[in-house]
Motif scaffolding. Structure first.
Motif: not given
Length: 250
Positions: A24-34
């Protein structure tokens, strides 16, 4: 998706009944690589825990106002749906001085201290871990939420005509959130199984809809990308391919 769902909480219940295992939700944080991926069931579990925290630990009631000082994030999605389940009105970027509760990320804690009611802080660190040192005057969400029950029953369930969300200066009832989400999904051509890549924040309806409610209403899913405005073209292309992106919101 059920065409008769009148509230955002009903949208989630229908999604759980239809296929709880789908993303349902995939989350990326491109500042941390998460990168975090949540199925309908996993997000539903976090929604239940958050709603129980709201109702039982924070004593929030239907009609209470909650200032939500969070970016587009998988935990923000859980809070939005938990508020919908309890009847608490989520005011995105609301004024903490005028609300009953506040939920804040680490960058807005000083602003959140204006709230005279309950205050909850989220570290927004990878995997939703706790603060190294809990902020004074706040409940650490990562400490308080995991121990809550995995199922939620509202003591005073909200109705479709109750206020549910304030975003971009606009107040919406639960029914309006659902109707607008369905209209947005139709305009985008979303179908079950589609994947929306959203670079939009949650500070306006377009971002909240593309980043949660429209995919939920359509039986689709969303890939939230934070800090991705300067994403390298090759990295973006690889993500689009690996995540099977069908639609964009940016």
């Amino acid at each position: 998706m059920n065409a008769t769902d009148p509230t955002p909480a009903d949208l989630l219940r229908s999604a759980l009944a239809a296929d709880a295992s789908r993303p349902l939700v995939t989350y990326y944080d491109d500042a941390t690589g998460e990168r975090v991926e949540l199925s309908v069931a996993t997000l539903g579990n976090w929604v239940a825990k958050t709603a129980n925290l709201l109702q039982d630990e924070l004593a929030a009631e239907r009609g209470d106002r909650l200032a939500l000082l969070l970016p587009a994030h998988w935990q923000t999605a859980a809070w939005l749906l938990a508020c919908a389940a309890t009847g608490v009105v989520a005011e995105i970027d609301g004024d903490p001085a005028t609300t009953d509760l506040v939920v804040s990320g680490p960058e807005r804690l000083d602003e959140a201290r204006a709230c005279a009611g309950e205050r909850v802080a989220l570290s927004l660190r990878p995997l939703g871990t706790r603060f190294p040192l809990p902020p004074e005057g706040f409940t650490d969400y990562a400490t308080a939420a995991p121990g809550q029950p995995d199922a939620f029953t509202s003591y005073d369930p909200p109705g479709p005509e109750d206020s549910a969300l304030v975003v971009g200066g606009r107040e919406l009832t639960g029914r309006q959130v659902v109707e607008l989400a369905r209209a947005d999904a139709a305009e985008r051509g979303l179908r079950p199984g589609d994947r929306v890549m959203s670079l939009l924040d949650y500070d306006r309806w377009e971002g909240v809809s593309a980043g949660l409610f429209a995919p939920l209403a359509a039986g689709a899913s969303v890939v939230l990308c934070r800090n991705a405005t300067d994403l390298d073209a090759a990295v973006r292309a690889a993500r689009v391919a690996s995540e099977r992106i069908t639609h964009f919101a940016e």
